[in-house]
Write an enzyme that holds these catalytic residues in place. Structure first.
Site, PDB file in Angstrom:
ATOM      1  N   GLU A 142      49.178  42.968  36.456  1.00 29.66           N
ATOM      2  CA  GLU A 142      50.742  41.393  36.867  1.00 29.66           C
ATOM      3  C   GLU A 142      51.847  41.591  36.255  1.00 29.66           C
ATOM      4  OE1 GLU A 142      48.230  38.340  34.533  1.00 29.66           O
ATOM      5  OE2 GLU A 142      46.546  38.778  35.160  1.00 29.66           O
ATOM      6  N   GLU A 180      49.649  33.994  42.966  1.00 32.21           N
ATOM      7  CA  GLU A 180      49.334  33.619  42.907  1.00 32.21           C
ATOM      8  C   GLU A 180      49.995  31.968  42.170  1.00 32.21           C
ATOM      9  OE1 GLU A 180      45.906  35.167  39.367  1.00 32.21           O
ATOM     10  OE2 GLU A 180      45.190  32.650  39.227  1.00 32.21           O
ATOM     11  N   ASP A 189      40.358  40.455  35.768  1.00 31.43           N
ATOM     12  CA  ASP A 189      40.296  40.113  34.111  1.00 31.43           C
ATOM     13  C   ASP A 189      39.348  38.900  34.295  1.00 31.43           C
ATOM     14  OD1 ASP A 189      42.167  39.160  34.963  1.00 31.43           O
ATOM     15  OD2 ASP A 189      43.021  40.006  33.019  1.00 31.43           O
ATOM     16  N   SER A 190      39.487  37.916  35.197  1.00 31.38           N
ATOM     17  CA  SER A 190      38.494  36.516  35.572  1.00 31.38           C
ATOM     18  C   SER A 190      37.205  37.138  34.204  1.00 31.38           C
ATOM     19  CB  SER A 190      38.880  35.911  37.052  1.00 31.38           C
ATOM     20  OG  SER A 190      38.360  36.501  37.708  1.00 31.38           O
ATOM     21  N   LYS A 216      44.976  46.920  39.339  1.00 35.50           N
ATOM     22  CA  LYS A 216      46.053  45.380  39.968  1.00 35.50           C
ATOM     23  C   LYS A 216      46.834  44.980  38.173  1.00 35.50           C
ATOM     24  CE  LYS A 216      44.698  40.787  40.170  1.00 35.50           C
ATOM     25  NZ  LYS A 216      45.520  40.968  38.572  1.00 35.50           N
TER      26      LYS A 216
END
Ligand code: KIV
Length: 275
Positions: A115, A182, A44-45, A113
């Site tokens: 978070e 991260e 989603d970057s 993915k």
């Protein structure tokens, strides 16, 4: 050979390092796939490096499905992981399974993915039970940028470090097949990597993770809005692109482009009839 979640599992067991990059479009993903990358994350970057938002929060399911499908069409060998955007899984287990299903059915990724740690374990369990492999993401989770008060290194004090180790074990227990770590200290990432049986994929988490991932615009020097310390520029593609754009503008303005080799022919006979 197509990389799968099994490939990832076996790589950790064999001590082979996994390689991942982000991609958001067909042409870039094809180049990566042909280079032999193990996995491509449609992160989603996307919101920041492709759509120009200041963070990832405005990315929608429609954005993610659209770009995941472009990458999936290119990836013959790489495992394609689609990122679940902000509020597509936090709201309920139903939403999480429904949206993960859309990403897989419509985006044609092989895994998703999301978070978070303990708070999203029920979602990880439910999505995994629906036969959709889940990559977890711990440490600096950009969807929580407002809760963190900025993009900051995580897990630096004892409590935070212990919490991250526990969260890693929890997401593994919930069924995640791997974990992105991260922006956490390298030595903490090493401990986490030893504490779980699933591969850790680091970004700003040092060299002891089982694999690495970078945002491709960062590693190619194509995105200058943010310059995280953990990024290595493997090429200055941004400069190359600017040089090429400038040459195109100059040659077009001067009339030296296009030349004959770039033009199509027609017989003089036909042309003479047009006058
Ligand atoms: O969205 C993304 O690109 C990511 C990577 C930075 C891991 O989550």
């Amino acid at each position: 050979m197509k990389n799968t979640v099994m490939t990832f599992k076996e790589a950790k067991a064999r001590g082979e390092r996994l390689t991942m990059l982000t991609a958001y479009d067909y042409s870039t993903a094809k180049l990566m796939d042909e280079s032999g990358i193990n996995g491509i994350l449609v992160g989603d970057s996307l919101g920041m490096v492709m759509l120009g938002y200041e963070d990832t929060l405005s990315v929608t399911m429609e954005d993610m499905i659209h770009h995941t499908a472009c990458v999936a069409r290119a990836a013959k060998n790489a495992l394609v992981v689609g990122d679940m955007p902000f509020m597509s899984y936090q709201t309920s287990i139903y939403d999480a399974v429904y949206n993960a299903g859309r990403l897989m059915k419509e985006g044609r990724c092989q895994a998703v993915k999301l978070e978070g740690g303990a708070s999203v374990c029920p979602q990880i369990k439910a999505i995994t039970e629906a036969s959709i492999p889940v990559m977890a993401h711990l440490g600096l989770t950009p969807q929580s940028v407002n809760a963190f008060g900025g993009f900051k290194v995580q897990g630096k004090d004892e409590d935070a470090a212990r919490r991250l180790i526990e969260e890693a074990k929890a997401v593994e227990k919930a069924g995640a097949f791997s974990i992105v770590l991260e922006c956490i200290p390298a030595k903490l990432a090493e401990i986490i990597t030893r504490s779980v049986n699933i591969p850790t994929i680091g970004i700003g988490a040092g060299k002891h993770c089982d694999g690495q991932i970078l945002v491709y615009q960062d590693m190619l020097g194509m995105f200058s809005n943010l310059k995280p310390k953990f990024v290595k520029q493997f090429a200055k593609v941004g400069d190359l692109m600017k040089d090429a754009f400038a040459s195109y503008i100059k040659e077009t303005q001067e009339g030296t482009f296009p030349e004959e080799e770039h033009s199509f022919k027609i017989s003089d006979d036909v042309i003479s009839k047009l006058y």
